[in-house]
Write a protein that holds these residues in place. Sequence first.
Motif, short mmCIF file in Angstrom:
data_model
loop_
_atom_site.label_atom_id
_atom_site.label_comp_id
_atom_site.label_asym_id
_atom_site.label_seq_id
_atom_site.Cartn_x
_atom_site.Cartn_y
_atom_site.Cartn_z
N THR A 34 38.02 35.35 37.80
CA THR A 34 38.00 36.69 38.40
C THR A 34 39.38 37.30 38.57
OG1 THR A 34 35.93 36.19 39.53
CG2 THR A 34 37.21 38.04 40.39
N VAL A 72 40.64 41.01 36.94
CA VAL A 72 41.19 42.16 37.66
C VAL A 72 42.53 42.55 37.06
CG1 VAL A 72 42.03 42.97 39.90
CG2 VAL A 72 39.92 41.64 39.77
N PRO A 76 40.53 51.05 40.56
CA PRO A 76 40.33 49.84 41.39
C PRO A 76 38.97 49.78 42.09
CG PRO A 76 42.54 50.66 41.68
CD PRO A 76 41.82 51.68 40.84
N GLU A 77 38.52 50.89 42.64
CA GLU A 77 37.23 50.89 43.34
C GLU A 77 36.08 50.61 42.37
OE1 GLU A 77 34.46 54.13 45.58
OE2 GLU A 77 36.59 54.13 46.11
N ARG A 100 36.06 46.82 41.27
CA ARG A 100 35.43 45.94 42.26
C ARG A 100 33.92 46.07 42.23
NH1 ARG A 100 40.13 47.32 44.95
NH2 ARG A 100 39.21 49.13 45.99
N LYS A 101 33.44 47.30 42.14
CA LYS A 101 31.99 47.55 42.10
C LYS A 101 31.38 46.93 40.83
CE LYS A 101 28.23 50.21 42.99
NZ LYS A 101 27.49 50.41 44.17
N GLN A 138 31.10 43.19 41.07
CA GLN A 138 30.00 42.82 41.96
C GLN A 138 28.65 43.02 41.28
OE1 GLN A 138 30.29 41.30 45.03
NE2 GLN A 138 28.13 40.95 44.65
#
Length: 188
Positions: free
Chosen positions: A117, A121, A138-139, A142-143, A146
Amino acid sequence: MRLVLLGPPGSGKGTQATRLKETLGVPHISTGDLLRAEVAAGSPLGLQAKEVMARGELVSDDILLGMLESRLGRDDVAKGFILDGYPRNLAQADALDGLLAKIGQPLDAVVQLDVATDLLVERIAGRAQAEGRADDNPESVRKRLQVYNDSTAPVIGFFENRGTLTRIDGVGTMDEITARILAALKKA
């Protein structure tokens, strides 16, 4: 060769598919590229997809399957294809299975690119800067990671149970990873 490349965002699926299409002599079909083409064209589907992708969410299964069925109907896929970015959930895996049975082109292999992971990123951040991709902020990253863990990871088990899945270490030079995939395909 009919191949599906699986892996989380940033695992190198698109890069490897681009490299493999020349060697295998089949087209690389990326649902992400299909969606981005619709966005660029400003079509109603593209506008809807743009809004969904900017939030880091996935476009509906029905829309993707329709786009994919249309793409798989073209003459250049007669000898096979490399599918990148689909299926992303169990419903899509079932739908793909049905579609491929309908058109008489069952999968030859499924390759899962495994990458840690933290490296994902890092890779995605680099891609966002280089390409200016709105879906790599970035947001959204992350989403998407997930969503991948919740929805796409179970697809690995789907193909494992069918005996078509091979896991590949997705860390190394592009040449090393390509060589690992080609070696796995020879065994498939």
